[in-house]
Design an enzyme around this catalytic site. Structure first.
Site, PDB file in Angstrom:
ATOM      1  N   CYS A   1       0.820  -1.211   0.000  1.00  0.00           N
ATOM      2  CA  CYS A   1       0.000   0.000   0.000  1.00  0.00           C
ATOM      3  C   CYS A   1       0.857   1.266   0.000  1.00  0.00           C
ATOM      4  O   CYS A   1       0.706   2.126  -0.875  1.00  0.00           O
ATOM      5  CB  CYS A   1      -0.968  -0.016   1.181  1.00  0.00           C
ATOM      6  SG  CYS A   1      -0.202  -0.314   2.780  1.00  0.00           S
ATOM      7  N   TYR A   2       1.757   1.404   0.969  1.00  0.00           N
ATOM      8  CA  TYR A   2       2.647   2.563   0.964  1.00  0.00           C
ATOM      9  C   TYR A   2       3.452   2.630  -0.336  1.00  0.00           C
ATOM     10  O   TYR A   2       3.566   3.689  -0.950  1.00  0.00           O
ATOM     11  CB  TYR A   2       3.611   2.512   2.155  1.00  0.00           C
ATOM     12  CG  TYR A   2       3.061   2.941   3.489  1.00  0.00           C
ATOM     13  CD1 TYR A   2       2.443   4.178   3.650  1.00  0.00           C
ATOM     14  CD2 TYR A   2       3.187   2.133   4.614  1.00  0.00           C
ATOM     15  CE1 TYR A   2       1.969   4.596   4.896  1.00  0.00           C
ATOM     16  CE2 TYR A   2       2.720   2.539   5.860  1.00  0.00           C
ATOM     17  CZ  TYR A   2       2.113   3.770   5.996  1.00  0.00           C
ATOM     18  OH  TYR A   2       1.660   4.176   7.226  1.00  0.00           O
TER      19      TYR A   2
END
Lengths: 342, 342, 342, 342
Positions: free
Chosen positions: D153-154
């Site tokens: 996600c990051y």
């Protein structure tokens, strides 16, 4: 007993001032004013505090009436910038001590004021009577000044970690980047669709980048500590919480380690009741300070990047505004620093 | 393709109508109006939906222009009560189908309208052309009516559990008490200090007790199902969430059990795609329906009190407003009931 | 100085006890125990309170060690029901005053305990030494009892409005329905997926209907005030906030008006510092009491239904638990009732 | 129809995969496994989705059973790192296409895996069969690979803005600082006191600084685009919201302006349906993308600091995990990229 008044008490800073000063053992809260609430009992507007407000009523925000009120020693201005100065002048002339929570007396330079606030400074002459005071890093002799400019919320969270490092030469003043997250009360108490519950809950965003107004006072104070101009990158964000600021500052390590930072911090802040240095490597979290006048600070070294990471957290309405203003009153009037503060 | 317009799309109901109708496979969204947003691209105002809005722009909310627009088959009115009727009249006369989300055509009686809304009904004559339609408990022949009054959010959450029980005589109409919790979007999208994030987060309160406006349509519909007047106790509360209503109804058991309630519900709602009966004894929760057009209902028997507890939950902006309006459009225009609905 | 200990301080009630008692001017906080945290500095576990905790450490929750500790006058038990009784016995025998926040000594009847808590009462003999005390509606002579059962959170919010009305005959005991909303901390501090942030935020639900455990103590206390058995309908809900309870009680008006209720309330609660009667017709809201030991109560008449609506709100961890326990300590030890309480 | 299975569907990524794949018009959801939920109807565990799940049941997470299941073309692994590889091996050998949402196949180097994940890579041999694929910046020929590592996600929120700038030489690879804010679902679905509602609501904090695990894949991908090693400063924060990531990247401007960044972005992302470039100078906000598979990106120039500010926002469970995995499935199986994605 110090007899105090609060001007413009309808906003969040004003409400917290009422909360603190109405229960402060060394203070008599003699006047609470608000243009929009004049005539209403203060207890009705702030039901949470009703038990200790008695029959106190909001009065009109009338500068000359306040100036002529012999029952007032000090006045807190919780007004918008540009408006505060108009109140400060007659109060100053009447010999009252003024604690201003607006930006009107935070900057030394009217030009910088105009650049960042988009209007001429309303009373540049009065700047000479004012001192910008961060209680843990004060200018010498500030207690002689009749007009105290209380630091802003973001600035406090950035200055507390940085000032001792710049002043001691632990770090240099280049390439400092501060990423900050603020709760919604930082935007003030106002009817604005964008700050409604439905628009703010469960959502975060950057804003005010790259030239937020608070940058002006941050850079001026950093420059003063560093002895030379400082330019900072300031990256504010709005996050879905009521109160609290979390600040993460990245700065080149200048060959120093986390230990060096701790040494400089302890040298400056040892025995300061409202600065807590997290020496054990833990990182700060806003819930640990919200509701208090404390600021928590920590440091980690990113050796791979040769950068230090300085983190801080505070309650934007307490240490970032009204709590700090009361702390300054305590110090200026010779009371114990922590009295009346949570 | 049904060619539709949305009038008053600046609020939350309007936004959800834009969301639903812009992606509805049987619909061409031909006009979106707003007094305050006229001239702006819809995609700019609702960035979340931007990919499917193309170059559609808000136009003025001009009733006669909409009435004369040959490119419109149906119009959704997302306007305040009192205002909607003024738009409904010319649209009705121009032969458009109107789905009204306001209260203007929900009540049969102009007197009750005046009692609960504090003003004369703006167009009592037009009431004859209107039908109040809960899609799962519709009046016969409603599809012939050109003007459809869409039920309110609280009423839907109360009527769905109660109507089949009153109509079937499972319960009687005395002593019914509905305690409801609504998310903040139920108050609409407006700049109002009281609905700001800081004032709403982490706080709950009762309001509108004992005579909230929605009581009027609830009682009128219950009376119609029961065949005799019904008086209800309606206890709304505001809770800190964006969307969702939770309703808990307490009603004397009339000698019946939870099983009897399930029988009456299943008889009415079997095969209805948007009513889910929780037969296994679990209780509903708003997160399970928010984002959908579904209403979940459950029953428990409080034998000690000889009362039945009926609980329901829905998304106030979908099943409680815009989703239900689209469901009604699907049914009226002969489309599949669920098309275009989450 | 009263020398006190807190047993089981890892939960939310325990944390608030630590918060209150560590800053209470009449108390020396001499011991804080926790099975899971033994050996840790209390300041490390509760960083928000760190400035006033010094070097205090969690010790083992060892009943006999506490009983033999001559440095303790009173002990607060913040333990699960069933466990608390095992600690109460040796402390009682050693002559300590015990404030129990669990359900173990709230009920007069071991049979009702078994019915509602699903297990035999662990020490029925000890019930004789115990008194259930709501400080604003106390049993005479309770101060002589060595073992004080502190009321539960929901019960406090229901009993405060109802007890004076039943005792005075203002209302009768039939057909009372209490719909309540609690913040998530009511479920305690525990690792449980269902109470995770992601599962709780922005969602509300009913639960524990129709026979929540707290019903037992509510009915027992109401019966005592009414002089005859009372059966209540109790409808709890979980709403997305950390702290706070909002209670709305519907009761047949018995021919009485809101004014009659106010008379009965004022007769009982005049001069009680922690009960605020909203006489002006406003409704309570949880944010006005969260963070305080106050309960706000209000009444409205639903003339159409011939029912009275009683509303109340409190902080479930203060007036609903730990604050009330400290209030009881103040009264029992002859201190001012409000000392050490926000 | 592609016949797919989901392994480890009890977490948030798994739940969103079930949500997407159960309504995907080109997919038959043939198996959903979970060690802890085996035997339960999927509709019971995810009541929000119940209408479209029929009688599907969770089965055991049995790698060899899945490998031998002829009714499966593709399998999504929503498992912890270290565990996923053990499932990938038999599925790979059985000729299934595997979409792995864990970190097990994201890194080219087992040594970096060990450095950042603290354990030996479970199956280094299998790395050759794997491709790390960001759909908007893919390696050539990735569609031939049977094992697709879905980005974290990051990393997605950082790589999308940076990759085209490094690949085109618009910026250089020194001194890049990424400050990120994540919603709580990024921590996964687990019973953990620290992620309870009461601990997370209304509080923000930094964490994982300076060497969060995701740094490894971010740096590896950036290096690949830049053609030389990249070291990044990654400053993650946890903020009180369920879903969403906001990323703010500060990078030396290399003499370039915001316009130059827009040119590079448009050259790479024109016509990519899930990247929205905010060209009008507005800043992204997470509510505009939560619930969609979109990432919004924007750029501002901080001329005073000679730095560019790149901001992005995405839904961590959609574009940051399960949505992107489905997007990759669409592309790999030759479907339209956007099908089945919100």
């Amino acid at each position: 007993m110090i007899r105090v008044g609060i001007v413009g008490a309808s906003g969040y800073s004003g409400e917290v001032l009422v909360e603190l000063l109405s229960s402060h053992p060394g203070v008599e809260l003699a006047a609470v004013t608000s243009r929009s609430l004049a005539g209403k009992p203060v207890a009705e507007v702030f039901p949470r505090l009703s038990h200790r407000l008695g029959s106190l009523q909001f009065t009109e925000s009338d500068a000359s009436a306040l100036a002529q009120n012999d029952g007032l020693d000090a006045v807190f201005l919780a007004l918008p910038h540009g408006v505060a100065a108009g109140f400060a002048r007659p109060l100053f002339e009447a010999g009252k001590t003024v604690f201003d929570l607006s930006a009107d007396f935070r900057l030394g330079s009217p030009d910088v004021y105009k650049e960042f606030y988009g209007q001429d400074h309303p009373d540049p002459e009065l700047l000479k009577a004012a001192a910008y005071v961060l209680p843990e890093f004060p200018l010498k002799g500030w207690q002689e000044k009749p007009l105290i400019a209380c630091p802003g919320c973001y600035p406090t969270s950035i200055l507390i970690p940085l000032l001792p490092l710049l002043a001691s030469g632990t770090i240099q003043s280049k390439d400092i980047i501060a990423s900050c997250m603020s709760g919604v009360s930082g935007a003030g108490k106002k009817a604005n669709e964008d700050f409604s519950y439905c628009e703010r809950t469960e959502s975060a965003r950057p804003y005010g980048q790259p030239k937020h107004r608070h940058l002006s006072e941050i850079e001026e104070q950093l420059a003063s500590a560093a002895g030379s101009p400082v330019i900072l990158q300031f990256l504010p964000h709005l996050v879905p919480m009521r109160r609290g600021i979390v600040t993460t500052i990245s700065v080149p390590d200048n060959g120093k380690t986390a230990e060096d930072v701790l040494v400089a911090w302890k040298s400056q802040y040892a025995n300061r009741p409202f600065v807590r240095i997290l020496e054990d490597g833990t990182l700060p979290e806003s819930k640990n300070v919200v509701g208090t006048n404390r600021i928590d600070i920590a440091v980690r070294h990113d050796a791979r990047m040769q950068r230090l990471i300085l983190t801080s957290t505070e309650d934007n309405l307490l240490k970032g505004a009204s709590g700090q203003a009361v702390q300054l009153m305590n110090l200026k009037f010779g009371l114990e620093e922590t009295i009346g503060l949570p």
